[in-house]
Design an enzyme around this catalytic site. Structure first.
Site, mmCIF file in Angstrom:
data_model
loop_
_atom_site.group_PDB
_atom_site.id
_atom_site.type_symbol
_atom_site.label_atom_id
_atom_site.label_comp_id
_atom_site.label_asym_id
_atom_site.label_seq_id
_atom_site.Cartn_x
_atom_site.Cartn_y
_atom_site.Cartn_z
ATOM 1 N N LEU A 145 0.841 -1.203 0.000
ATOM 2 C CA LEU A 145 0.000 0.000 0.000
ATOM 3 C C LEU A 145 0.874 1.251 0.000
ATOM 4 O O LEU A 145 0.615 2.190 -0.749
ATOM 5 C CB LEU A 145 -0.937 0.004 1.205
ATOM 6 N N HIS A 146 1.883 1.261 0.842
ATOM 7 C CA HIS A 146 2.786 2.423 0.895
ATOM 8 C C HIS A 146 3.411 2.692 -0.481
ATOM 9 O O HIS A 146 3.456 3.840 -0.927
ATOM 10 C CB HIS A 146 3.873 2.199 1.933
ATOM 11 N N LYS A 147 3.859 1.648 -1.154
ATOM 12 C CA LYS A 147 4.469 1.826 -2.478
ATOM 13 C C LYS A 147 3.451 2.426 -3.457
ATOM 14 O O LYS A 147 3.773 3.332 -4.217
ATOM 15 C CB LYS A 147 5.011 0.506 -3.011
ATOM 16 N N TRP A 179 2.856 6.038 -2.619
ATOM 17 C CA TRP A 179 4.045 6.791 -3.036
ATOM 18 C C TRP A 179 4.011 7.021 -4.553
ATOM 19 O O TRP A 179 4.247 8.133 -5.021
ATOM 20 C CB TRP A 179 5.317 6.051 -2.637
#
Length: 183
Positions: free
Chosen positions: A28-30, A33
């Site tokens: 999710l973070h990727k 980002w």
């Protein structure tokens, strides 16, 4: 922030939910980002001692559809069940979900030593204090893409409130000031 979808981690005999949550949250973070998103927040409705097996992702309908178009779950799809994008219930409360950082850490100690800000005889005391004052909050363990170092990201949950507070979220879906609907 009037829509959401859930990602439920399914039971698995090989991997515990916490390990799968680490991988899911990293993905999710990727995706956040890559999207340069500041409008998508997260919550963990089943959080108790650990984060639990449910990741809830909040945003506008269009933001969430854009995120889903990234196919960000990828290889994790066999371990998860993703709900439809749904409107937030009218009776939802609101709260912040943010990062909690320890006041004392090994990296902070390293900086103090490098700067010469801590005398040699106080290093041992600092380490003893650091280990005795660990954080008890739920966390995910992330692996840095740049140096492959593992680090923990601890979460802090604000008090429930009746009205939302608008603001921006980081690429981890967290904010110290902006609230997400909590239900």
């Amino acid at each position: 922030m009037d829509y959401y979808f859930d990602v439920l981690i399914l039971p698995d005999t090989e991997f515990p939910p916490a390990i799968l949550m680490n991988s899911l949250y990293t993905k999710l973070h990727k995706a956040l980002w890559d999207l340069k998103s500041t409008t998508i927040g997260v919550s963990f409705p089943r959080c108790k001692v650990t984060l639990g097996n449910l990741l809830r992702i909040h945003g506008t309908d269009s933001d969430l559809r854009e995120l889903q178009a990234q196919n960000w779950i990828g290889g994790m799809s066999g371990y998860c069940k993703v709900s439809e994008i749904l409107p937030v219930p009218k009776n939802a409360n609101f709260r912040t979900v943010s990062r909690k950082q320890p006041n004392m850490s090994q990296s902070k100690l390293n900086r103090l030593i490098k700067r010469g800000s801590i005398p040699e005889d106080e290093i041992k005391q600092y380490k003893a204090k650091m280990f005795s004052k660990g954080l008890d909050e739920p966390y995910v363990e992330l692996v840095s893409k740049s140096n492959s170092h593992k680090h923990r990201r601890y979460f802090e949950f604000g008090e429930l409130q009746e009205t939302p507070t608008l603001g921006v979220f980081d690429q981890f879906g967290l904010s110290k000031t902006a609230t997400i609907p909590y239900f």
